[in-house]
Write an enzyme that holds these catalytic residues in place. Structure first.
Site, short mmCIF file in Angstrom:
data_model
loop_
_atom_site.label_atom_id
_atom_site.label_comp_id
_atom_site.label_asym_id
_atom_site.label_seq_id
_atom_site.Cartn_x
_atom_site.Cartn_y
_atom_site.Cartn_z
CE LYS A 22 -3.11 2.57 3.10
NZ LYS A 22 -2.18 3.54 3.70
CG ASN A 23 2.61 2.60 3.56
OD1 ASN A 23 1.48 3.07 3.50
ND2 ASN A 23 3.14 2.15 4.68
NE ARG A 97 -0.33 11.97 6.59
CZ ARG A 97 -0.45 13.24 6.93
NH1 ARG A 97 -1.64 13.78 7.01
NH2 ARG A 97 0.61 13.98 7.20
CG ASP A 121 -4.92 5.21 9.70
OD1 ASP A 121 -6.09 4.93 9.42
OD2 ASP A 121 -3.95 4.48 9.43
CG ASP A 320 2.50 1.57 9.29
OD1 ASP A 320 2.08 2.48 10.04
OD2 ASP A 320 2.65 1.73 8.07
CG MET A 342 6.17 8.76 13.50
SD MET A 342 6.50 7.91 11.93
CE MET A 342 8.25 7.56 12.10
#
Length: 435
Positions: A22-23, A97, A121, A320, A342
């Protein structure tokens, strides 16, 4: 609002193949705007966030063809820049995002890029300063409409420069790289992110004609070029999904094989799971996880002190996966301190695990101590609501290990990051249904 019904407490077995990352997809898809020639991308995951970005590209005027499952071609030879000022774009971009990464390639090729304040998120502050400070250093002029929360950057031409990023932001680095590849002169980016997905972007851009050196390090040098051409690219498997399936196997005491994981791009992930006591075997490019009926024991440091698992920029552990590791630790033998550096809201889902019977002490927004129960006291089934993608999959893993029937609401959050997850889980024996 969608719902999963999960009957937990059953072991799973078989093989599962991770989806495309996904990223990586959110970066790679934006890069198609840098050329008028055709770009073919393979192994694209069929998930909500990626499909939203593809829809935005189509509304921008990109010609898109679905060649086969997970494979698309893109041709950005007739971009409608007026769409960027439309109410529709202000709504569509706000829901995703990853839409922030449209700005870099649009600025590079067309001299202007706009974006509404993006969503995603709700896991704490996720500032955009790194992106826009980079554009400004390249010669862009920044503007911001406070009433509409609408950002813009414009430049007649971009000029290469030296910059030291204030944080090793993955999306920030990707955005600046995409802007700099067509800037005049040489751009040097220090404290650049160097995650595998960013390496993938740089390699793709180089195949398109860009001149990027230092790929894989935190010092990137980019010699600007006048234009880029087409290419074909295949995305890596999703390392977060791979970590999710490792956690699932551990929590359900299952024998699983995770196929085609690209071992060389997993970094610290196998090492961290082994520290938690999980047995992992490399079989070719697969991960084999044998059934562990006696559970798994968390290691201690050499001096006997409690293990700390924390996130860090690559090659450190991705943040994540901390939610999944936290859930796994609830049934481990031993204790662990989870330090989420983070994001200050990502651990707030632990109240749901405590309701299920987990022994967790939330020290502050960033740290939680987990006291493992070694499967002597199973988690209790309950009704939950998914707050974000990673907490959602973690709660799903918890539900699959718990005795009884659990309900998870707001599963659209899970669908944002995991493709056909209920179908794929049923294929390995999970008792899960979508309501």
């Amino acid at each position: 609002m969608g719902t999963f019904k999960i009957e937990g407490g059953y072991p799973l077995s078989g093989e599962i193949t991770p989806q495309g990352a996904k990223n990586e997809a959110l970066q790679i898809l934006c890069a198609v705007l840098l050329t008028a020639e055709e770009v073919t991308i393979n192994n694209i995951p069929d998930i909500v966030d990626v499909n939203k970005l593809i829809s935005i590209l189509e509304d921008l005027g990109v010609k898109i063809k679905n060649k086969e499952e997970g494979s698309y071609s893109f041709k950005a030879d007739a971009i409608n820049l007026d769409y960027l000022q439309s109410d529709q774009f202000k709504q569509d971009g706000r829901e995703l995002r990853g839409s922030i990464m449209l700005v870099g390639p649009l600025l590079a090729r067309f001299g202007k890029g706009y974006i509404p304040k993006p969503g995603g998120d709700k896991i704490g502050r996720r500032r955009l300063d790194t992106h826009f400070e980079g554009f400004i250093k390249l010669g862009g002029k920044f503007r911001y409409n406070k009433e509409e929360h609408f950002y813009g950057v414009e430049a007649k031409s971009l000029k290469g420069t030296y910059m030291l990023l204030d944080e090793a932001s993955v999306t920030g680095t990707a955005n600046i790289v995409m802007a700099a590849v067509m800037a005049e002169g040489t751009t040097t980016i220090y404290n650049a992110a160097c995650e595998p997905y960013l390496q993938q972007l740089c390699k793709m851009l180089n195949r398109m004609g860009a001149k990027i050196s230092g790929v894989g390090s935190n010092l990137l040098t980019i010699e600007g070029v006048a234009e880029l051409g087409g290419t074909e690219h295949r995305m890596l498997p999703d390392m977060i999904e791979i970590g999710s399936w490792i956690g699932l196997a551990a929590m359900t005491r299952s024998e699983l094989t995770i196929k085609d994981v690209s071992w060389g791009d997993l970094g610290q992930i196998p090492t961290v799971f082994r520290k938690l006591g999980i047995e992992l075997e490399q079989k070719g490019d697969d991960i084999y996880i044998p059934e562990q009926p006696d559970g798994y024991k968390i290691q201690k440091y050499i001096d006997g002190s409690i293990l700390t698992i924390s996130d860090a920029p690559w090659p450190g552990l991705t943040p994540d996966l901390l939610s999944i590791i936290l859930v796994m630790a609830t049934q481990a033998k031993g204790e662990v301190l989870i330090h989420q550096k983070m994001f200050e809201s990502r651990l707030f889902f632990v109240d749901k695990l405590i309701d299920m019977g987990a022994k967790i002490i939330l020290c502050d927004p960033h740290r939680a101590v987990v006291i493992g129960q070694n499967f002597k006291s199973a988690l209790n089934a309950t009704t939950m609501t998914s707050p974000d993608i990673r907490a959602g999959i973690s709660l799903l893993i918890a539900a699959l290990s718990a005795k009884g029937t659990s309900t998870i609401h707001n599963i659209e959050q899970i669908d944002r990051g995991y493709q056909d997850i209920d179908t794929r889980l049923r294929a390995i024996g999970a008792k899960i249904s979508r309501v």
